[in-house]
Design a protein around this motif. Structure first.
Motif, PDB file in Angstrom:
ATOM      1  N   LEU A  31      87.204 -25.581  32.997  1.00  0.00           N
ATOM      2  CA  LEU A  31      87.441 -24.195  32.611  1.00  0.00           C
ATOM      3  C   LEU A  31      86.192 -23.337  32.751  1.00  0.00           C
ATOM      4  O   LEU A  31      86.277 -22.135  32.995  1.00  0.00           O
ATOM      5  CB  LEU A  31      87.962 -24.129  31.171  1.00  0.00           C
ATOM      6  N   PHE A  34      85.603 -21.014  36.091  1.00  0.00           N
ATOM      7  CA  PHE A  34      86.551 -19.988  36.533  1.00  0.00           C
ATOM      8  C   PHE A  34      85.875 -18.843  37.278  1.00  0.00           C
ATOM      9  O   PHE A  34      86.507 -18.138  38.069  1.00  0.00           O
ATOM     10  CB  PHE A  34      87.330 -19.432  35.337  1.00  0.00           C
ATOM     11  N   LEU A  90      92.922 -24.166  25.809  1.00  0.00           N
ATOM     12  CA  LEU A  90      93.241 -22.882  26.428  1.00  0.00           C
ATOM     13  C   LEU A  90      93.612 -21.840  25.390  1.00  0.00           C
ATOM     14  O   LEU A  90      93.240 -20.678  25.495  1.00  0.00           O
ATOM     15  CB  LEU A  90      94.378 -23.059  27.437  1.00  0.00           C
ATOM     16  N   SER A  93      90.580 -20.335  23.639  1.00  0.00           N
ATOM     17  CA  SER A  93      89.626 -19.566  24.430  1.00  0.00           C
ATOM     18  C   SER A  93      89.736 -18.076  24.116  1.00  0.00           C
ATOM     19  O   SER A  93      90.826 -17.518  24.034  1.00  0.00           O
ATOM     20  CB  SER A  93      89.875 -19.799  25.924  1.00  0.00           C
ATOM     21  N   ASN A  95      87.916 -15.866  26.017  1.00  0.00           N
ATOM     22  CA  ASN A  95      87.547 -15.160  27.234  1.00  0.00           C
ATOM     23  C   ASN A  95      88.774 -14.446  27.807  1.00  0.00           C
ATOM     24  O   ASN A  95      89.791 -15.083  28.084  1.00  0.00           O
ATOM     25  CB  ASN A  95      86.977 -16.147  28.253  1.00  0.00           C
ATOM     26  N   HIS A  97      89.379 -13.138  30.677  1.00  0.00           N
ATOM     27  CA  HIS A  97      89.767 -13.529  32.030  1.00  0.00           C
ATOM     28  C   HIS A  97      90.566 -14.837  32.004  1.00  0.00           C
ATOM     29  O   HIS A  97      91.571 -14.974  32.709  1.00  0.00           O
ATOM     30  CB  HIS A  97      88.519 -13.699  32.902  1.00  0.00           C
ATOM     31  N   LEU A  98      90.128 -15.784  31.185  1.00  0.00           N
ATOM     32  CA  LEU A  98      90.868 -17.038  31.071  1.00  0.00           C
ATOM     33  C   LEU A  98      92.236 -16.818  30.443  1.00  0.00           C
ATOM     34  O   LEU A  98      93.237 -17.406  30.870  1.00  0.00           O
ATOM     35  CB  LEU A  98      90.065 -18.050  30.245  1.00  0.00           C
ATOM     36  N   ARG A  99      92.294 -15.977  29.417  1.00  0.00           N
ATOM     37  CA  ARG A  99      93.583 -15.713  28.754  1.00  0.00           C
ATOM     38  C   ARG A  99      94.553 -15.031  29.714  1.00  0.00           C
ATOM     39  O   ARG A  99      95.752 -15.337  29.731  1.00  0.00           O
ATOM     40  CB  ARG A  99      93.368 -14.872  27.508  1.00  0.00           C
ATOM     41  N   VAL A 126      90.915 -17.746  39.113  1.00  0.00           N
ATOM     42  CA  VAL A 126      91.140 -17.971  37.675  1.00  0.00           C
ATOM     43  C   VAL A 126      92.426 -18.762  37.445  1.00  0.00           C
ATOM     44  O   VAL A 126      92.430 -19.755  36.715  1.00  0.00           O
ATOM     45  CB  VAL A 126      91.171 -16.660  36.864  1.00  0.00           C
ATOM     46  N   THR A 129      92.120 -22.235  38.207  1.00  0.00           N
ATOM     47  CA  THR A 129      91.316 -22.953  37.217  1.00  0.00           C
ATOM     48  C   THR A 129      92.165 -23.413  36.047  1.00  0.00           C
ATOM     49  O   THR A 129      92.019 -24.551  35.576  1.00  0.00           O
ATOM     50  CB  THR A 129      90.178 -22.059  36.699  1.00  0.00           C
ATOM     51  N   VAL A 130      93.061 -22.541  35.567  1.00  0.00           N
ATOM     52  CA  VAL A 130      93.801 -22.852  34.336  1.00  0.00           C
ATOM     53  C   VAL A 130      95.131 -23.548  34.582  1.00  0.00           C
ATOM     54  O   VAL A 130      95.655 -24.213  33.677  1.00  0.00           O
ATOM     55  CB  VAL A 130      94.044 -21.568  33.508  1.00  0.00           C
TER      56      VAL A 130
END
Length: 220
Positions: A31, A34, A90, A93, A95, A97-99, A126, A129-130
């Motif tokens: 993660l 990303f 996840l 998180s 962040n 961008h990750l969400r 991204v 990545t997730v």
């Protein structure tokens, strides 16, 4: 010149083909990766494999091998981590961008199913990545995930690299335009996320209107 992890040429000039492996493995398996420049790095690596006056010259077979290995091993690692608690990680998180990537990955899985979603995610920053840990957390069958991540991983990693190599071989001195080309690649790779964001904003703006019409119809 200081090493810049956001700059594909920094990775390639410092580590060569090993840099390709490390970036792709981290971007698709961890993660924390990303933000790494997967698309632009692959294209630039292919470009630097062509004969020319490049400051850095790479071996095409070595780059292709490193790209495929990083993409495939990274995705499988991300899937394995997801099976062992990735959903919780996840969810925790903060962040943005990750969400956003998590939301997009969930939508792609729901809309396209496992196979198409796993392949499509390779081409969206991204999300690639997730989606791998999400697939593990959602208990996607290992055989199904492995099959489609190999297909998507090879098409993405080898395809983008060979595109850079082909363009570099056909256009002399193209390295002079490397920065504009990378900028275009980044914009194109981010366009699916931008389109999705615009679509959601339009949908959100239309909801109050539809609710107001519904309420008016009930009053009448």
């Amino acid at each position: 010149m200081a090493f810049n992890p956001l700059d594909s040429t920094s990775w390639l000039s410092s580590l060569g083909a090993l840099g390709v492996f490390l970036v792709l493995f981290a971007e698709t398996g961890l993660l924390i990766g990303f933000f790494l420049p997967g698309d632009s790095l692959l294209f630039t690596a292919g470009l630097l494999c062509t004969a020319g006056t490049h400051a850095v010259h790479l071996s095409l077979p070595a780059v292709l091998l490193a790209a495929a290995a990083g993409a495939l091993l990274g995705a499988q690692t991300g899937f394995w981590l997801g099976q062992r608690g990735g959903r919780v990680l996840l969810a925790r998180s903060k962040n943005r961008h990750l969400r956003a990537g998590v939301e997009r990955a969930e939508e792609i899985l729901e809309r396209y199913g496992y196979g198409k979603a796993i392949v499509l995610a390779r081409f969206i920053p991204v999300v690639r990545t997730v989606l791998n840990p999400m697939a593990g957390a959602l208990e996607v069958p290992t055989r199904v995930f492995t099959l489609w991540q190999v297909v998507g991983g090879l098409v993405w990693s080898l395809g983008v690299t060979l595109a850079g190599y082909g363009l570099g071989s056909s256009i002399p001195s193209i390295d002079k335009y490397l920065l504009p080309i990378i900028a275009v690649i980044v914009l194109v790779s981010l366009s699916p996320l931008a389109i999705e964001l615009l679509r959601r904003r339009r949908a959100g703006a239309s909801e109050p209107v539809s609710h107001a019409r519904h309420a008016a119809s009930e009053d009448s």
